[in-house]
Design an enzyme around this catalytic site. Sequence first.
Site, PDB file in Angstrom:
ATOM      1  CG  HIS A  22      -7.374   0.703  -1.411  1.00  0.00           C
ATOM      2  ND1 HIS A  22      -6.629   1.022  -0.297  1.00  0.00           N
ATOM      3  CD2 HIS A  22      -7.649  -0.620  -1.321  1.00  0.00           C
ATOM      4  CE1 HIS A  22      -6.434  -0.071   0.426  1.00  0.00           C
ATOM      5  NE2 HIS A  22      -7.041  -1.082  -0.171  1.00  0.00           N
TER       6      HIS A  22
ATOM      7  CG  HIS B  64      -1.948   1.029   1.275  1.00  0.00           C
ATOM      8  ND1 HIS B  64      -1.700   2.337   1.624  1.00  0.00           N
ATOM      9  CD2 HIS B  64      -3.257   0.959   0.963  1.00  0.00           C
ATOM     10  CE1 HIS B  64      -2.827   3.019   1.537  1.00  0.00           C
ATOM     11  NE2 HIS B  64      -3.796   2.213   1.135  1.00  0.00           N
TER      12      HIS B  64
ATOM     13  CG  ASP C 288      -9.823   3.689   0.503  1.00  0.00           C
ATOM     14  OD1 ASP C 288     -10.170   3.213   1.588  1.00  0.00           O
ATOM     15  OD2 ASP C 288      -8.645   3.932   0.214  1.00  0.00           O
ATOM     16  CG  HIS C 289     -10.671   6.564   3.589  1.00  0.00           C
ATOM     17  ND1 HIS C 289      -9.631   7.366   3.921  1.00  0.00           N
ATOM     18  CD2 HIS C 289     -10.276   5.299   3.856  1.00  0.00           C
ATOM     19  CE1 HIS C 289      -8.633   6.629   4.355  1.00  0.00           C
ATOM     20  NE2 HIS C 289      -9.002   5.352   4.331  1.00  0.00           N
TER      21      HIS C 289
ATOM     22  CB  CYS D 227      -4.319   3.426  -2.495  1.00  0.00           C
ATOM     23  SG  CYS D 227      -5.397   4.462  -1.472  1.00  0.00           S
TER      24      CYS D 227
ATOM     25  CE1 TYR E  79     -11.962   1.356   5.068  1.00  0.00           C
ATOM     26  CE2 TYR E  79     -10.976   2.846   6.663  1.00  0.00           C
ATOM     27  CZ  TYR E  79     -10.886   2.080   5.513  1.00  0.00           C
ATOM     28  OH  TYR E  79      -9.710   2.047   4.802  1.00  0.00           O
TER      29      TYR E  79
HETATM   30  C1  DNO Z   1      -6.541   3.402   5.580  1.00  0.00           C
HETATM   31  C2  DNO Z   1      -5.978   2.249   4.872  1.00  0.00           C
HETATM   32  C3  DNO Z   1      -4.595   1.889   5.362  1.00  0.00           C
HETATM   33  C4  DNO Z   1      -4.148   0.587   4.716  1.00  0.00           C
HETATM   34  C5  DNO Z   1      -2.784   0.132   5.153  1.00  0.00           C
HETATM   35  C6  DNO Z   1      -2.357  -1.079   4.377  1.00  0.00           C
HETATM   36  O1  DNO Z   1      -7.723   3.576   5.601  1.00  0.00           O
HETATM   37  O2  DNO Z   1      -6.016   2.409   3.506  1.00  0.00           O
HETATM   38  O3  DNO Z   1      -4.626   1.761   6.744  1.00  0.00           O
HETATM   39  O4  DNO Z   1      -5.047  -0.418   5.048  1.00  0.00           O
HETATM   40  O5  DNO Z   1      -1.842   1.137   4.975  1.00  0.00           O
HETATM   41  O6  DNO Z   1      -1.408  -1.802   5.087  1.00  0.00           O
END
Ligand code: DNO
Length: 355
Positions: free
Chosen positions: A272, A207, A317-318, A245, A331
Amino acid sequence: MQMTLRWYGSKYDTVTLKQIRQIPGVTGVISTLYGTAPGEVWELADILALKKEIENAGLSLAGIESVNIHDAIKVGSPDRDMYINNYITTLERLGQAGIHMVCYNFMPVFDWTRTELARMRPDGSTVLAYTQEAVDALDPEKMFDSIAGEMNGTVMPGWEPERMARVKELFALYKDMDDEKLFANLKYFLERIMPTCDKYNINMAIHPDDPAWSVFGLPRIIINKKNILRMMQMVDNPHNGVTFCSGSYGTNLDNDLPDMIRSLKDRIHFAHVRNLKFNTPTDFEEAAHLSSDGTFDMYEIMLALYDIGFTGPIRPDHGRMIWDEVAMPGYGLYDRALGATYLNGLWEAIEKQHL
Ligand code: DNO
């Protein structure tokens, strides 16, 4: 691609598997054994129980986010081999359980960093936000205290209280680290785990660092195209890949996201996808997924993934906090469900254009 949602497990998540199952087009979840600490060996029985619970709800366990890396591995301390051996045992067990994608990160001390967890947007939703000015004014050791009050009673990944209690110690550990040493330690780790990944066909998906630059003077290496290509080449194995991401690489406006995706053909194992809204280059907030709500062209991002023949798991994602939901910042259910539906819509249109 397989559309998924991140799920923290029934003990930790406000969202249920039943709810996830009802989001159109979401067929899997990305999860982890949330109670485990970095460096611990995961029990096969626990992995199988998690998988079974998810499958009983009509979903698949599409991958793990994350198997976290112990700091000894990142700083290359003498006990790193013991922790790498533990990591390998965990990978073997994941492989035995039929799990083939593992997300991890190589960020020192802090995982992702935001300065606000509930910034109000014009539509009344609240979102995670970041300003460089706030980071520059902050004592890193106080970082945890300053955001802990906004976590809605949840424990956010990367911000576990036990870990943050040791923040001073962690900073001392990374005192002599720089980008080159971090790269060398990442290479050492990857070379040791690749034979296991080959044996069990496990795709490792690093990531990016979020934000994609150094914070608090700590080295950060997974930040741009040049560095990820270096990482791919230094351990040139198809199982050594990335989590693409958009929200993390996108924090740096110099990163051309569709171009980065195209340069990583066959090495993106997980995606992501989310949008950011930049107010200034050093002040951004997490927008809705829709292109017009933020700064990125989400169609172009999905098209680039389509063009490289991406087949791995993808997740919105978020999300914003909307409709009075109380959940872990980023989340909740509602806005991520909207995100998944929107991304599925883009994908369907792209697919049909290419028939
Ligand atoms: C945040 C996530 C990160 C991700 C880690 C992967 O919301 O995208 O915490 O899970 O960096 O190891």
